[in-house]
Each structure stands twice: as structure tokens, then as C-alpha cells.
Design a protein around this motif. Structure first.
Motif, PDB file in Angstrom:
ATOM      1  N   GLN A  34       0.850  -1.190   0.000  1.00 32.36           N
ATOM      2  CA  GLN A  34       0.000   0.000   0.000  1.00 32.36           C
ATOM      3  C   GLN A  34       0.885   1.238   0.000  1.00 32.36           C
ATOM      4  O   GLN A  34       1.756   1.371   0.856  1.00 32.36           O
ATOM      5  N   CYS A  35       0.650   2.106  -0.945  1.00 37.32           N
ATOM      6  CA  CYS A  35       1.436   3.333  -1.030  1.00 37.32           C
ATOM      7  C   CYS A  35       0.522   4.547  -1.038  1.00 37.32           C
ATOM      8  O   CYS A  35      -0.336   4.693  -1.921  1.00 37.32           O
ATOM      9  N   TRP A  36       0.716   5.388  -0.055  1.00 41.63           N
ATOM     10  CA  TRP A  36      -0.040   6.637   0.047  1.00 41.63           C
ATOM     11  C   TRP A  36       0.811   7.796  -0.451  1.00 41.63           C
ATOM     12  O   TRP A  36       1.886   8.059   0.091  1.00 41.63           O
ATOM     13  N   PHE A  37       0.347   8.478  -1.476  1.00 42.95           N
ATOM     14  CA  PHE A  37       1.007   9.691  -1.953  1.00 42.95           C
ATOM     15  C   PHE A  37       0.553  10.853  -1.078  1.00 42.95           C
ATOM     16  O   PHE A  37      -0.630  10.970  -0.741  1.00 42.95           O
ATOM     17  N   TYR A  38       1.505  11.705  -0.719  1.00 46.68           N
ATOM     18  CA  TYR A  38       1.140  12.946  -0.041  1.00 46.68           C
ATOM     19  C   TYR A  38       1.933  14.088  -0.663  1.00 46.68           C
ATOM     20  O   TYR A  38       2.977  13.881  -1.287  1.00 46.68           O
ATOM     21  N   GLU A  39       1.423  15.284  -0.496  1.00 42.15           N
ATOM     22  CA  GLU A  39       2.076  16.477  -1.059  1.00 42.15           C
ATOM     23  C   GLU A  39       2.133  17.568  -0.005  1.00 42.15           C
ATOM     24  O   GLU A  39       1.133  17.844   0.670  1.00 42.15           O
ATOM     25  N   LEU A  40       3.283  18.170   0.137  1.00 45.27           N
ATOM     26  CA  LEU A  40       3.465  19.320   1.008  1.00 45.27           C
ATOM     27  C   LEU A  40       3.701  20.536   0.128  1.00 45.27           C
ATOM     28  O   LEU A  40       4.659  20.571  -0.644  1.00 45.27           O
ATOM     29  N   LYS A  42       2.575  25.116  -0.271  1.00 46.02           N
ATOM     30  CA  LYS A  42       2.314  26.332   0.503  1.00 46.02           C
ATOM     31  C   LYS A  42       0.893  26.380   1.066  1.00 46.02           C
ATOM     32  O   LYS A  42       0.608  27.153   1.996  1.00 46.02           O
ATOM     33  N   GLU A  43       0.012  25.539   0.537  1.00 42.52           N
ATOM     34  CA  GLU A  43      -1.373  25.518   1.013  1.00 42.52           C
ATOM     35  C   GLU A  43      -1.600  24.498   2.120  1.00 42.52           C
ATOM     36  O   GLU A  43      -2.655  24.489   2.750  1.00 42.52           O
ATOM     37  N   GLY A  44      -0.623  23.610   2.347  1.00 38.99           N
ATOM     38  CA  GLY A  44      -0.775  22.632   3.400  1.00 38.99           C
ATOM     39  C   GLY A  44      -0.255  21.259   3.003  1.00 38.99           C
ATOM     40  O   GLY A  44       0.546  21.124   2.070  1.00 38.99           O
ATOM     41  N   ILE A  45      -0.730  20.253   3.715  1.00 36.85           N
ATOM     42  CA  ILE A  45      -0.374  18.858   3.429  1.00 36.85           C
ATOM     43  C   ILE A  45      -1.600  18.179   2.829  1.00 36.85           C
ATOM     44  O   ILE A  45      -2.700  18.275   3.373  1.00 36.85           O
ATOM     45  N   PHE A  46      -1.413  17.503   1.726  1.00 37.75           N
ATOM     46  CA  PHE A  46      -2.524  16.847   1.048  1.00 37.75           C
ATOM     47  C   PHE A  46      -2.233  15.359   0.887  1.00 37.75           C
ATOM     48  O   PHE A  46      -1.096  14.958   0.632  1.00 37.75           O
ATOM     49  N   VAL A  47      -3.275  14.562   1.025  1.00 37.88           N
ATOM     50  CA  VAL A  47      -3.162  13.122   0.844  1.00 37.88           C
ATOM     51  C   VAL A  47      -3.992  12.739  -0.379  1.00 37.88           C
ATOM     52  O   VAL A  47      -5.067  13.300  -0.622  1.00 37.88           O
ATOM     53  N   TYR A  48      -3.470  11.795  -1.156  1.00 34.76           N
ATOM     54  CA  TYR A  48      -4.079  11.416  -2.432  1.00 34.76           C
ATOM     55  C   TYR A  48      -4.815  10.079  -2.322  1.00 34.76           C
ATOM     56  O   TYR A  48      -4.315   9.133  -1.701  1.00 34.76           O
ATOM     57  N   PHE A  49      -5.979  10.027  -2.939  1.00 37.62           N
ATOM     58  CA  PHE A  49      -6.790   8.808  -2.995  1.00 37.62           C
ATOM     59  C   PHE A  49      -7.088   8.465  -4.452  1.00 37.62           C
ATOM     60  O   PHE A  49      -7.270   9.359  -5.284  1.00 37.62           O
ATOM     61  N   GLN A  50      -7.188   7.183  -4.731  1.00 38.89           N
ATOM     62  CA  GLN A  50      -7.730   6.768  -6.015  1.00 38.89           C
ATOM     63  C   GLN A  50      -9.201   6.433  -5.822  1.00 38.89           C
ATOM     64  O   GLN A  50      -9.629   5.975  -4.759  1.00 38.89           O
ATOM     65  N   LYS A  51      -9.991   6.683  -6.879  1.00 44.19           N
ATOM     66  CA  LYS A  51     -11.380   6.228  -6.887  1.00 44.19           C
ATOM     67  C   LYS A  51     -11.416   4.905  -7.647  1.00 44.19           C
ATOM     68  O   LYS A  51     -11.018   4.823  -8.804  1.00 44.19           O
ATOM     69  N   ARG A  52     -11.877   3.874  -6.979  1.00 51.37           N
ATOM     70  CA  ARG A  52     -11.936   2.559  -7.596  1.00 51.37           C
ATOM     71  C   ARG A  52     -12.983   2.541  -8.710  1.00 51.37           C
ATOM     72  O   ARG A  52     -14.051   3.157  -8.588  1.00 51.37           O
ATOM     73  N   ALA A 125       6.408  11.000  -1.395  1.00 52.29           N
ATOM     74  CA  ALA A 125       6.275  12.461  -1.407  1.00 52.29           C
ATOM     75  C   ALA A 125       6.090  12.922  -2.852  1.00 52.29           C
ATOM     76  O   ALA A 125       7.024  12.900  -3.640  1.00 52.29           O
ATOM     77  N   TRP A 126       4.883  13.334  -3.162  1.00 56.10           N
ATOM     78  CA  TRP A 126       4.511  13.713  -4.519  1.00 56.10           C
ATOM     79  C   TRP A 126       4.845  15.180  -4.763  1.00 56.10           C
ATOM     80  O   TRP A 126       4.494  16.051  -3.970  1.00 56.10           O
ATOM     81  N   ASP A 127       5.509  15.463  -5.883  1.00 51.66           N
ATOM     82  CA  ASP A 127       5.877  16.849  -6.173  1.00 51.66           C
ATOM     83  C   ASP A 127       4.947  17.514  -7.174  1.00 51.66           C
ATOM     84  O   ASP A 127       5.084  18.711  -7.468  1.00 51.66           O
ATOM     85  N   GLY A 128       3.999  16.769  -7.713  1.00 51.37           N
ATOM     86  CA  GLY A 128       3.011  17.343  -8.620  1.00 51.37           C
ATOM     87  C   GLY A 128       3.528  17.709  -9.991  1.00 51.37           C
ATOM     88  O   GLY A 128       2.813  18.321 -10.785  1.00 51.37           O
ATOM     89  N   ARG A 129       4.743  17.329 -10.317  1.00 52.43           N
ATOM     90  CA  ARG A 129       5.331  17.756 -11.588  1.00 52.43           C
ATOM     91  C   ARG A 129       4.943  16.860 -12.765  1.00 52.43           C
ATOM     92  O   ARG A 129       5.098  17.256 -13.914  1.00 52.43           O
ATOM     93  N   ARG A 130       4.487  15.652 -12.461  1.00 47.78           N
ATOM     94  CA  ARG A 130       4.090  14.733 -13.526  1.00 47.78           C
ATOM     95  C   ARG A 130       2.599  14.472 -13.448  1.00 47.78           C
ATOM     96  O   ARG A 130       1.977  14.664 -12.413  1.00 47.78           O
ATOM     97  N   GLY A 131       2.030  14.019 -14.557  1.00 44.33           N
ATOM     98  CA  GLY A 131       0.607  13.719 -14.567  1.00 44.33           C
ATOM     99  C   GLY A 131       0.331  12.273 -14.213  1.00 44.33           C
ATOM    100  O   GLY A 131       1.177  11.402 -14.384  1.00 44.33           O
ATOM    101  N   PHE A 132      -0.855  12.023 -13.691  1.00 47.21           N
ATOM    102  CA  PHE A 132      -1.307  10.663 -13.450  1.00 47.21           C
ATOM    103  C   PHE A 132      -1.918  10.104 -14.732  1.00 47.21           C
ATOM    104  O   PHE A 132      -2.643  10.806 -15.439  1.00 47.21           O
TER     105      PHE A 132
END
Length: 200
Positions: A34-40, A42-52, A125-132
Motif C-alpha cells: 500500500q502506497c499513500w502519496f502525499y504532497e506538502l 504552501k497551502e498545506g499537506i494533502f493526501v491522495y486517494f484513487q477512486k476505484r 512524497a509527490w511533487d506534482g510535476r508529472r501527470g497521473f
């Protein structure tokens, strides 16, 4: 094709190999990555979910771990995980980028499903630079502010806002929209992400 998985006892010792279908029928302990992506940012800490995807046999249409999957018999945990991440959300991650967060044993039994998992949990730790680039098992990827999610898990609020990272649409997430992991499991994830951010 029915996957072959290693069966474990309560002490996490391997006891043999069975099909995934039989394991879920019999309630045997087995490993998952199980791998949880998160992003830090300037707006805060965000956690990423997939929709099955809606056609998934188990928990269709619900929001779950960013990327996860069963570890097949004879397969290494990390190698299995890297494969699952790429298959499900199209991100190529190296093993050195994964942050081991520990193990959590949980029972996801629901009706005829007896899914007793030894969860090998990792963070990324997701940097948001690439697309899903989602695979057929995934319908969307969303992000939720971590402490809002914590309030949701703890029952302090009934819903929280989220944003799709694929469409940029916003909506509301309630506890009923989530795969019914134990509350202690979600608290384990929140604590792991928080502690990791504090180290930065």
C-alpha cells in the motif's frame, strides 16, 4: 487469471500458497503493498486517494489508497508495489523514493469477503510535476487536505472538500465514500504522514 498468494499465520509466518479467491473465501492472512502519496505545498499537506472503478468486484466506486495491490507468491514487496503504482496510476517510482511506514494488520471482511491483510505500508512524497495516467481499475485521483481528513476520520466533521487532480473538479467527501478500512488504520496513515513531514 486467479493470483496465487502466500498465506500467513497470525505471527506473519508463511504457511503455503493459495489462490486469491480461496484466500478471500477462507479469511487467510496475506500480504498487500500500500502506497499513500502525499504532497506538502504552501497551502498545506494533502493526501491522495484513487477512486476505484465502478466495475471492481470489491468496493466499486469508493475512494481508497493511492496505489495498492496484493503481493503474489514469490514476489518481493517493493517490486510488487512499483508494478502496482505504474499499473494503477501511471507513475514510475524508484524503490529509493518509497518511504517505509510500517505494517498494519486489518480485517476488511464484508459479506462473503474475508479480506485479512498484512498491509506493508509506504509513503511517497509527490511533487506534482508529472501527470497521473490511470489504468482501467481506477476512475479518478483526488487530493484532500490532511488535517481535514483527520477530522473526518475522527468524526469531528461529516464531510470535507476534495479536488480531482485529473479534472480539477471539486466536490465533497464523506466517510461513506471511503473503502471501510478501520478507523485505526486511517489514523495510522495520518500519523505516518505527519511524522514524515515533521522530519523535513
Amino acid at each position: 487469471m486467479n493470483e496465487k498468494l502466500t498465506v500467513f499465520n497470525e505471527e506473519e509466518q508463511p504457511m503455503g500458497v493459495k489462490s486469491r479467491e480461496d484466500i478471500h473465501r477462507d479469511g487467510d492472512w496475506h500480504e498487500t503493498f500500500q502506497c499513500w502519496f502525499y504532497e506538502l505545498n504552501k497551502e498545506g499537506i494533502f493526501v491522495y486517494f484513487q477512486k476505484r472503478a465502478e466495475d471492481k468486484k470489491e468496493f466499486p466506486g469508493l475512494y481508497d489508497i493511492t496505489a495498492a495491490g496484493h503481493i503474489e507468491a514469490g514476489e518481493g514487496v517493493v517490486m510488487a508495489g512499483l508494478r502496482e503504482i505504474e499499473e494503477e496510476i501511471g507513475i514510475n517510482v524508484s524503490s529509493s523514493e518509497l518511504i517505509a511506514a510500517g505494517t498494519f494488520k486489518q480485517d476488511l471482511s464484508d459479506g462473503n469477503l474475508k479480506d485479512r491483510e498484512i498491509c506493508r505500508v509506504f509513503l511517497y512524497a509527490w511533487d506534482g510535476r508529472r501527470g497521473f495516467y490511470i489504468g482501467e481499475e481506477v476512475a479518478d485521483v483526488i487530493k484532500v487536505e490532511l488535517y481535514s481528513f483527520k477530522d473526518l476520520v475522527n468524526g469531528e466533521v461529516r464531510s470535507v472538500p476534495f479536488k480531482s487532480v485529473l479534472t480539477e473538479n471539486s466536490s465533497i467527501l464523506s466517510i461513506d465514500h471511503l473503502v471501510p478500512h478501520e478507523r485505526a488504520y486511517y489514523q495510522f496513515i495520518i500519523k505516518a504522514i505527519t511524522e514524515n513531514v515533521e522530519k523535513l
